[in-house]
Design a protein around this motif. Structure first.
Motif, short mmCIF file in Angstrom:
data_model
loop_
_atom_site.label_atom_id
_atom_site.label_comp_id
_atom_site.label_asym_id
_atom_site.label_seq_id
_atom_site.Cartn_x
_atom_site.Cartn_y
_atom_site.Cartn_z
N UNK A 27 62.14 26.44 9.39
CA UNK A 27 61.53 26.94 8.16
C UNK A 27 62.57 27.60 7.25
N UNK A 28 63.50 28.32 7.82
CA UNK A 28 64.55 28.96 7.02
C UNK A 28 65.41 27.92 6.32
N UNK A 29 65.72 26.84 7.01
CA UNK A 29 66.52 25.77 6.39
C UNK A 29 65.71 24.99 5.35
N UNK A 30 64.47 24.72 5.67
CA UNK A 30 63.65 23.87 4.80
C UNK A 30 63.18 24.61 3.55
N UNK A 31 62.72 25.85 3.70
CA UNK A 31 62.15 26.60 2.58
C UNK A 31 63.17 27.42 1.81
N UNK A 32 64.37 27.54 2.34
CA UNK A 32 65.44 28.35 1.74
C UNK A 32 65.03 29.83 1.76
N UNK A 33 65.81 30.68 1.14
CA UNK A 33 65.60 32.12 1.25
C UNK A 33 64.31 32.58 0.59
N UNK A 34 64.06 32.13 -0.62
CA UNK A 34 62.88 32.61 -1.35
C UNK A 34 61.58 32.15 -0.69
N UNK A 35 61.52 30.88 -0.33
CA UNK A 35 60.30 30.36 0.29
C UNK A 35 60.04 30.95 1.66
#
Length: 151
Positions: A28-36
């Protein structure tokens, strides 16, 4: 089974579940990036806090009654399901109160947050209750394996 074997089995399978949680968090951290991912984790923390409050700590009660054979395990599943759904419905009420008090979130989020809140709180609460029932039977494999697969 002896105590050491049960303890090792419990630690291994719970560790397997936590490893699957770690993999989901990395994805999730990789896919959504920091903001998401930050927004998702913030919402999850709020839902988790309310889930702990709404569950009322009844996992310990289920464990007590099931391990002492005071109430049969299969008779505890019904109240667990009913209270899980009730906690989810109360979560929807809290979300509606939040939207009434705060004008910042768009109204379009109300239905999705209500659904997410209901599913999260109901699912986590039911998962806690049923896992406690499996643990009283000294079955650590099935609940942790199912939780890992759901992740």
């Amino acid at each position: 089974m002896n105590f050491k074997k049960l303890l090792a089995q419990s630690i291994f399978w719970r560790g397997f579940y936590f490893f699957s949680v770690l993999l989901v968090n990395i994805f999730l951290s990789r896919y959504l990036q920091a903001a998401g991912s930050g927004s998702l984790y913030f919402l999850t923390i709020i839902f988790s806090f309310l889930q702990v409050v709404l569950a009322l700590g009844m996992e310990q009660g289920f464990t007590y009654f099931a391990s002492g054979n005071i109430i049969e395990r299969n008779k505890l599943v019904g109240p667990a399901a009913i209270w899980s759904i009730s906690a989810g419905l109360m979560m929807i009420g809290f979300i509606h109160i939040y939207f009434l008090m705060d004008d910042k979130p768009p109204d379009a989020l109300l239905s999705s947050w209500s659904l997410y809140g209901f599913l999260y709180v109901s699912g986590q609460t039911l998962m806690g209750y049923i896992t406690a029932l499996y643990y009283t039977k000294e079955n650590y494999v099935l609940p942790n394996l199912l939780l890992s697969l759901v992740n």
